[in-house]
Write a protein that holds these residues in place. Structure first.
Motif, PDB file in Angstrom:
ATOM      1  N   PRO A  12       0.945  -1.168   0.019  1.00  0.00           N
ATOM      2  CA  PRO A  12       0.137   0.047  -0.056  1.00  0.00           C
ATOM      3  C   PRO A  12       0.739   1.188   0.115  1.00  0.00           C
ATOM      4  O   PRO A  12       2.058   1.233   0.685  1.00  0.00           O
ATOM      5  N   THR A  13       0.510   2.220  -0.638  1.00  0.00           N
ATOM      6  CA  THR A  13       1.238   3.640  -0.774  1.00  0.00           C
ATOM      7  C   THR A  13       0.414   4.614  -0.801  1.00  0.00           C
ATOM      8  O   THR A  13      -0.860   4.693  -1.411  1.00  0.00           O
ATOM      9  N   HIS A  14       0.578   5.763  -0.153  1.00  0.00           N
ATOM     10  CA  HIS A  14       0.034   7.131  -0.181  1.00  0.00           C
ATOM     11  C   HIS A  14       0.923   8.211  -0.642  1.00  0.00           C
ATOM     12  O   HIS A  14       1.626   8.686   0.405  1.00  0.00           O
ATOM     13  N   ASN A  15       1.105   8.729  -1.604  1.00  0.00           N
ATOM     14  CA  ASN A  15       1.796  10.101  -2.095  1.00  0.00           C
ATOM     15  C   ASN A  15       3.179   9.821  -1.693  1.00  0.00           C
ATOM     16  O   ASN A  15       3.851  10.959  -1.183  1.00  0.00           O
ATOM     17  N   ARG A  16       3.781   8.815  -2.006  1.00  0.00           N
ATOM     18  CA  ARG A  16       5.417   8.459  -1.878  1.00  0.00           C
ATOM     19  C   ARG A  16       5.854   7.626  -2.931  1.00  0.00           C
ATOM     20  O   ARG A  16       6.236   6.630  -2.926  1.00  0.00           O
ATOM     21  N   CYS A  17       5.632   8.430  -4.003  1.00  0.00           N
ATOM     22  CA  CYS A  17       6.070   7.640  -5.297  1.00  0.00           C
ATOM     23  C   CYS A  17       7.466   7.263  -5.615  1.00  0.00           C
ATOM     24  O   CYS A  17       7.670   6.157  -5.837  1.00  0.00           O
ATOM     25  N   ALA A  18       8.506   8.073  -5.218  1.00  0.00           N
ATOM     26  CA  ALA A  18       9.768   7.736  -5.231  1.00  0.00           C
ATOM     27  C   ALA A  18      10.016   6.609  -4.261  1.00  0.00           C
ATOM     28  O   ALA A  18      10.713   5.553  -4.639  1.00  0.00           O
ATOM     29  N   ASP A  19       9.529   6.638  -3.230  1.00  0.00           N
ATOM     30  CA  ASP A  19       9.767   5.692  -1.950  1.00  0.00           C
ATOM     31  C   ASP A  19       9.197   4.328  -2.637  1.00  0.00           C
ATOM     32  O   ASP A  19       9.790   3.161  -2.578  1.00  0.00           O
ATOM     33  N   VAL A  20       7.833   4.152  -3.088  1.00  0.00           N
ATOM     34  CA  VAL A  20       7.283   3.093  -3.512  1.00  0.00           C
ATOM     35  C   VAL A  20       7.800   2.539  -4.582  1.00  0.00           C
ATOM     36  O   VAL A  20       8.015   1.196  -4.710  1.00  0.00           O
ATOM     37  N   VAL A  21       8.738   3.305  -5.464  1.00  0.00           N
ATOM     38  CA  VAL A  21       9.345   2.967  -6.592  1.00  0.00           C
ATOM     39  C   VAL A  21      10.447   1.896  -6.071  1.00  0.00           C
ATOM     40  O   VAL A  21      10.591   0.875  -6.861  1.00  0.00           O
ATOM     41  N   GLU A  22      11.260   2.466  -5.304  1.00  0.00           N
ATOM     42  CA  GLU A  22      12.263   1.762  -4.373  1.00  0.00           C
ATOM     43  C   GLU A  22      11.860   0.461  -4.094  1.00  0.00           C
ATOM     44  O   GLU A  22      12.471  -0.537  -4.021  1.00  0.00           O
ATOM     45  N   ALA A  23      10.694   0.624  -3.222  1.00  0.00           N
ATOM     46  CA  ALA A  23       9.998  -0.639  -2.426  1.00  0.00           C
ATOM     47  C   ALA A  23       9.936  -1.803  -3.584  1.00  0.00           C
ATOM     48  O   ALA A  23      10.269  -3.029  -3.219  1.00  0.00           O
ATOM     49  N   ALA A  24       9.200  -1.355  -4.674  1.00  0.00           N
ATOM     50  CA  ALA A  24       8.917  -2.208  -5.650  1.00  0.00           C
ATOM     51  C   ALA A  24      10.133  -2.922  -6.497  1.00  0.00           C
ATOM     52  O   ALA A  24      10.066  -4.072  -6.520  1.00  0.00           O
ATOM     53  N   ARG A  25      11.137  -2.117  -6.630  1.00  0.00           N
ATOM     54  CA  ARG A  25      12.381  -2.576  -7.070  1.00  0.00           C
ATOM     55  C   ARG A  25      13.146  -3.530  -6.489  1.00  0.00           C
ATOM     56  O   ARG A  25      13.639  -4.645  -6.792  1.00  0.00           O
ATOM     57  N   VAL A  37       3.685  -8.690  -7.496  1.00  0.00           N
ATOM     58  CA  VAL A  37       3.662  -7.520  -6.701  1.00  0.00           C
ATOM     59  C   VAL A  37       2.499  -6.709  -6.887  1.00  0.00           C
ATOM     60  O   VAL A  37       2.199  -6.272  -8.120  1.00  0.00           O
ATOM     61  N   VAL A  38       1.655  -6.517  -6.041  1.00  0.00           N
ATOM     62  CA  VAL A  38       0.482  -5.509  -6.151  1.00  0.00           C
ATOM     63  C   VAL A  38       0.438  -4.311  -5.252  1.00  0.00           C
ATOM     64  O   VAL A  38       0.393  -4.643  -4.076  1.00  0.00           O
ATOM     65  N   VAL A  39       1.053  -3.313  -5.807  1.00  0.00           N
ATOM     66  CA  VAL A  39       0.738  -1.902  -5.550  1.00  0.00           C
ATOM     67  C   VAL A  39      -0.434  -1.274  -5.378  1.00  0.00           C
ATOM     68  O   VAL A  39      -1.075  -1.390  -6.419  1.00  0.00           O
ATOM     69  N   VAL A  40      -0.933  -0.903  -4.199  1.00  0.00           N
ATOM     70  CA  VAL A  40      -2.058  -0.472  -4.058  1.00  0.00           C
ATOM     71  C   VAL A  40      -1.786   1.153  -3.765  1.00  0.00           C
ATOM     72  O   VAL A  40      -1.555   1.536  -2.842  1.00  0.00           O
ATOM     73  N   ALA A  41      -2.384   2.222  -4.867  1.00  0.00           N
ATOM     74  CA  ALA A  41      -2.282   3.488  -4.820  1.00  0.00           C
ATOM     75  C   ALA A  41      -3.294   3.989  -3.897  1.00  0.00           C
ATOM     76  O   ALA A  41      -4.488   4.066  -4.533  1.00  0.00           O
ATOM     77  N   ASN A  42      -3.124   4.485  -2.835  1.00  0.00           N
ATOM     78  CA  ASN A  42      -4.360   4.664  -2.067  1.00  0.00           C
ATOM     79  C   ASN A  42      -4.762   6.228  -1.768  1.00  0.00           C
ATOM     80  O   ASN A  42      -4.027   6.983  -1.007  1.00  0.00           O
ATOM     81  N   ASN A  43      -5.683   6.525  -2.700  1.00  0.00           N
ATOM     82  CA  ASN A  43      -6.077   7.984  -2.510  1.00  0.00           C
ATOM     83  C   ASN A  43      -4.836   8.969  -3.157  1.00  0.00           C
ATOM     84  O   ASN A  43      -4.539   9.940  -2.563  1.00  0.00           O
ATOM     85  N   CYS A  44      -3.906   8.614  -3.923  1.00  0.00           N
ATOM     86  CA  CYS A  44      -2.753   9.018  -4.191  1.00  0.00           C
ATOM     87  C   CYS A  44      -3.032  10.559  -5.298  1.00  0.00           C
ATOM     88  O   CYS A  44      -3.811  10.376  -6.197  1.00  0.00           O
ATOM     89  N   SER A  45      -2.239  11.454  -5.149  1.00  0.00           N
ATOM     90  CA  SER A  45      -2.301  12.499  -6.149  1.00  0.00           C
ATOM     91  C   SER A  45      -0.958  13.022  -6.756  1.00  0.00           C
ATOM     92  O   SER A  45      -0.830  14.210  -7.195  1.00  0.00           O
ATOM     93  N   ASP A  46       0.171  12.048  -6.465  1.00  0.00           N
ATOM     94  CA  ASP A  46       1.411  12.588  -6.927  1.00  0.00           C
ATOM     95  C   ASP A  46       1.998  11.793  -7.997  1.00  0.00           C
ATOM     96  O   ASP A  46       3.067  11.861  -8.379  1.00  0.00           O
ATOM     97  N   GLY A  47       1.075  11.246  -8.902  1.00  0.00           N
ATOM     98  CA  GLY A  47       1.538  10.677 -10.089  1.00  0.00           C
ATOM     99  C   GLY A  47       1.963   9.012  -9.934  1.00  0.00           C
ATOM    100  O   GLY A  47       2.674   8.477 -10.711  1.00  0.00           O
TER     101      GLY A  47
END
Length: 291
Positions: A12-25, A37-47
């Motif tokens: 799960p992630t909320h507006n931490r785009c750079a961090d979640v990319v590192e986590a996914a990699r 890997v299932v990333v859940v963008a939780n009410n994200c507004s940062d792309g």
């Protein structure tokens, strides 16, 4: 039992785009052979969704779904709905998984047969920590650096950012709880994770700690302050009331005294949080977590 059962890892992630990319990699670099890997963008507004879709185009093991309802419990439950596997692992967006992480979790699950398995959290300081924090394991634990020692053993609960559960166990526990109250959304400290452990225990599922399945947890400079740790301890006392896990005040004080001055400081912060939670519950501003 398959030697390498298929696993879905929910992030799960909320507006931490750079961090979640590192986590996914870090997950895509696992040495385990069969997972998604299932990333859940939780009410994200940062792309985040768009960035993850581009990353998913490079690796078919990655998917990104959107969950508009804010809240960690909602995001994790959406990930469970979207996941294909009967084994569900969880990593938070501010964490990194070493290559052997998933293999260690699966092996521990196979050897214990438990409903859940999880590992320790190791700090990844984003700036050098102050000496008082670096030396104090007690204060570090307040920042969610859970570590139950060097031996595999049963535990009562796991932090949700480093865990693997069977779908059957999660179904029996009604998945992750969702919390609502008239107070701040930041007022729970691990409450959903502890409550899940309570429900799993009641359903007869063992939970195990696996010391080999460590993750790295990023610690920004803003959390390396005594004021932040004191506030977090305050809300930990409040959380105990929310999930029906509060100790008697005398027991809290006795435990703090036995652990030394750092624990006494935390105890002096936890006790007011407990009293505040009791007051909010009595006034009707607090609806207990669905534990």
């Amino acid at each position: 039992m398959a030697s390498n059962p298929f696993v879905s890892v929910v992030v799960p992630t909320h507006n931490r785009c750079a961090d979640v990319v590192e986590a996914a990699r870090s997950l895509l670099a696992q040495d385990y052979p069969d997972f998604e890997v299932v990333v859940v963008a939780n009410n994200c507004s940062d792309g985040t969704s768009e960035t993850m879709q581009r990353l998913a185009a490079e690796d078919h093991r990655l998917r990104c779904v959107a969950e508009p309802t804010p809240g960690l419990g909602h995001a994790r439950n959406r990930g469970c709905q979207e996941a294909c596997a009967q084994l569900l692992a969880f990593l938070d967006d501010d964490e990194l998984a070493p290559p052997q992480w998933l293999s260690s979790l699966v092996r521990a699950w196979q050897e214990t047969g438990g409903g859940g398995v999880g590992g320790p959290y190791q700090p990844l300081w984003e700036t050098p920590p102050p000496r008082w924090l670096e030396r104090s394991r007690c204060l570090q634990e307040t920042l969610s650096f859970m570590d139950f020692g060097a031996t595999r053993r049963p535990v009562e609960w796991l932090l949700g950012g480093n865990a693997l559960y069977t779908r059957k166990a999660l179904q029996d526990a009604s998945y992750f709880g969702t919390y609502s109250s008239l107070t701040s959304k930041r007022s729970l400290v691990g409450g959903g994770d502890i409550a899940l452990g309570m429900r799993l225990n009641r359903a007869g599922h063992e939970i195990w700690f696996e010391p080999q399945a460590a993750v790295l947890h990023k610690v920004p400079g803003s959390r390396m302050r005594l004021s932040y740790i004191v506030r977090r301890a305050f809300w930990a006392g409040y959380t105990d009331v929310v999930i029906g896990r509060e100790w008697k005040l005398g027991q809290k004080a006795t435990k703090a005294l036995s652990r030394g001055p750092d624990a006494v400081l935390l105890g002096l912060s936890i006790l007011p949080g407990t009293l505040y939670g009791r007051m909010m519950a009595r006034l009707g501003y607090l609806r207990p977590l669905d534990a």
